[in-house]
Motif scaffolding. Structure first.
Motif, PDB file in Angstrom:
ATOM      1  N   PHE A  40       0.795  -1.226   0.000  1.00  0.00           N
ATOM      2  CA  PHE A  40       0.000   0.000   0.000  1.00  0.00           C
ATOM      3  C   PHE A  40       0.828   1.278   0.000  1.00  0.00           C
ATOM      4  O   PHE A  40       0.287   2.367   0.138  1.00  0.00           O
ATOM      5  N   ARG A  41       2.137   1.172  -0.174  1.00  0.00           N
ATOM      6  CA  ARG A  41       3.011   2.338  -0.166  1.00  0.00           C
ATOM      7  C   ARG A  41       2.613   3.397  -1.191  1.00  0.00           C
ATOM      8  O   ARG A  41       2.624   4.585  -0.878  1.00  0.00           O
ATOM      9  N   PRO A  42       2.227   3.040  -2.426  1.00  0.00           N
ATOM     10  CA  PRO A  42       1.845   4.089  -3.377  1.00  0.00           C
ATOM     11  C   PRO A  42       0.617   4.894  -2.942  1.00  0.00           C
ATOM     12  O   PRO A  42       0.456   6.037  -3.344  1.00  0.00           O
ATOM     13  N   TYR A  43      -0.229   4.307  -2.122  1.00  0.00           N
ATOM     14  CA  TYR A  43      -1.453   4.990  -1.710  1.00  0.00           C
ATOM     15  C   TYR A  43      -1.246   5.901  -0.507  1.00  0.00           C
ATOM     16  O   TYR A  43      -2.069   6.760  -0.236  1.00  0.00           O
ATOM     17  N   PHE A  44      -0.159   5.700   0.247  1.00  0.00           N
ATOM     18  CA  PHE A  44       0.069   6.509   1.440  1.00  0.00           C
ATOM     19  C   PHE A  44       0.290   7.980   1.110  1.00  0.00           C
ATOM     20  O   PHE A  44      -0.214   8.856   1.803  1.00  0.00           O
ATOM     21  N   SER A  45       1.033   8.261   0.048  1.00  0.00           N
ATOM     22  CA  SER A  45       1.267   9.661  -0.299  1.00  0.00           C
ATOM     23  C   SER A  45      -0.030  10.345  -0.708  1.00  0.00           C
ATOM     24  O   SER A  45      -0.247  11.512  -0.416  1.00  0.00           O
ATOM     25  N   ARG A  46      -0.918   9.624  -1.366  1.00  0.00           N
ATOM     26  CA  ARG A  46      -2.223  10.185  -1.722  1.00  0.00           C
ATOM     27  C   ARG A  46      -3.068  10.356  -0.473  1.00  0.00           C
ATOM     28  O   ARG A  46      -3.742  11.348  -0.275  1.00  0.00           O
ATOM     29  N   LEU A  47      -3.032   9.360   0.429  1.00  0.00           N
ATOM     30  CA  LEU A  47      -3.825   9.374   1.651  1.00  0.00           C
ATOM     31  C   LEU A  47      -3.428  10.524   2.562  1.00  0.00           C
ATOM     32  O   LEU A  47      -4.281  11.181   3.149  1.00  0.00           O
ATOM     33  N   PHE A  48      -2.147  10.787   2.672  1.00  0.00           N
ATOM     34  CA  PHE A  48      -1.666  11.837   3.562  1.00  0.00           C
ATOM     35  C   PHE A  48      -1.554  13.191   2.878  1.00  0.00           C
ATOM     36  O   PHE A  48      -1.013  14.128   3.445  1.00  0.00           O
ATOM     37  N   LYS A 116       2.502  12.043 -12.156  1.00  0.00           N
ATOM     38  CA  LYS A 116       2.353  12.255 -10.713  1.00  0.00           C
ATOM     39  C   LYS A 116       1.893  10.982 -10.018  1.00  0.00           C
ATOM     40  O   LYS A 116       2.420  10.619  -8.965  1.00  0.00           O
ATOM     41  N   ASN A 117       0.949  10.291 -10.598  1.00  0.00           N
ATOM     42  CA  ASN A 117       0.425   9.080  -9.976  1.00  0.00           C
ATOM     43  C   ASN A 117       1.412   7.915 -10.063  1.00  0.00           C
ATOM     44  O   ASN A 117       1.414   7.051  -9.193  1.00  0.00           O
ATOM     45  N   ALA A 118       2.238   7.898 -11.085  1.00  0.00           N
ATOM     46  CA  ALA A 118       3.182   6.792 -11.246  1.00  0.00           C
ATOM     47  C   ALA A 118       4.452   6.983 -10.429  1.00  0.00           C
ATOM     48  O   ALA A 118       4.991   6.020  -9.894  1.00  0.00           O
ATOM     49  N   TYR A 119       4.927   8.212 -10.303  1.00  0.00           N
ATOM     50  CA  TYR A 119       6.237   8.444  -9.705  1.00  0.00           C
ATOM     51  C   TYR A 119       6.198   9.231  -8.399  1.00  0.00           C
ATOM     52  O   TYR A 119       7.230   9.456  -7.787  1.00  0.00           O
ATOM     53  N   GLY A 120       5.035   9.677  -7.968  1.00  0.00           N
ATOM     54  CA  GLY A 120       4.917  10.317  -6.665  1.00  0.00           C
ATOM     55  C   GLY A 120       5.445  11.731  -6.586  1.00  0.00           C
ATOM     56  O   GLY A 120       5.578  12.275  -5.499  1.00  0.00           O
ATOM     57  N   GLU A 121       5.760  12.337  -7.695  1.00  0.00           N
ATOM     58  CA  GLU A 121       6.165  13.741  -7.727  1.00  0.00           C
ATOM     59  C   GLU A 121       5.565  14.370  -8.968  1.00  0.00           C
ATOM     60  O   GLU A 121       5.274  13.689  -9.942  1.00  0.00           O
ATOM     61  N   THR A 122       5.373  15.665  -8.920  1.00  0.00           N
ATOM     62  CA  THR A 122       4.763  16.329 -10.057  1.00  0.00           C
ATOM     63  C   THR A 122       5.795  16.543 -11.157  1.00  0.00           C
ATOM     64  O   THR A 122       7.004  16.514 -10.921  1.00  0.00           O
TER      65      THR A 122
END
Length: 158
Positions: A40-48, A116-122
């Motif tokens: 679930f690591r990819p979802y944590f940045s979205r969640l927080f 952004k969704n694939a790499y976690g940065e804009t």
């Protein structure tokens, strides 16, 4: 000498076995928590709230063809590889940035969201972290980076 070494080794392994038998529940729980975190690591940045919401496509921003939509992940990967790669060893940064500047507003929004969704940065963060666009003499020009950042800022894709 060999007998004492073997006895010491046997007592050490039996001590480790005793430790594992006594703490098998806690070790299993820790491994389970680690596996959940990894999944679930990819979802944590979205969640927080570390990743902004997806930018909506706007009427009048240009058409997004079905072919471009199907290639969005490959295009985002190409941009990621070229922007995060070593300027001396990687190639294609100039072409990737030039291609990005040719997209209409909705295509750029789509690639921005995919990146952004694939790499976690804009895409703006990635473009501002590069110091050169690998164009021009010795590849030390910053013109395409700056132009892409200006275009992203104008579309409020930060």
């Amino acid at each position: 000498m060999a007998a004492s070494t073997a006895a010491a080794l046997l007592s050490a392994t039996s001590g480790a076995t005793d430790f594992l038998q006594k703490n098998v529940r806690w070790i299993g729980l820790a491994l389970f928590a680690l596996a959940l975190w990894w999944l679930f690591r990819p979802y944590f940045s979205r969640l927080f709230g570390l990743i902004p919401e997806d930018a909506k496509l706007l009427a009048g921003g240009g058409d997004v063809t079905a072919q471009f939509y199907e290639q969005r992940k490959n295009v985002a990967r190409r941009l990621h590889d070229s922007l995060t790669g070593n300027a001396l060893l990687s190639e294609g940064r100039c072409e990737a940035l030039y291609d990005a500047l040719q997209w209409n507003a909705n295509e750029l929004r789509l690639i921005h969201n995919t990146y952004k969704n694939a790499y976690g940065e804009t895409l703006l963060d990635a473009a501002s972290a590069t110091y050169t666009d690998d164009c021009g003499w010795f590849g030390l020009n910053e013109g395409l980076n700056s132009a892409l950042m200006e275009k992203l800022n104008a579309l409020q894709l930060t």
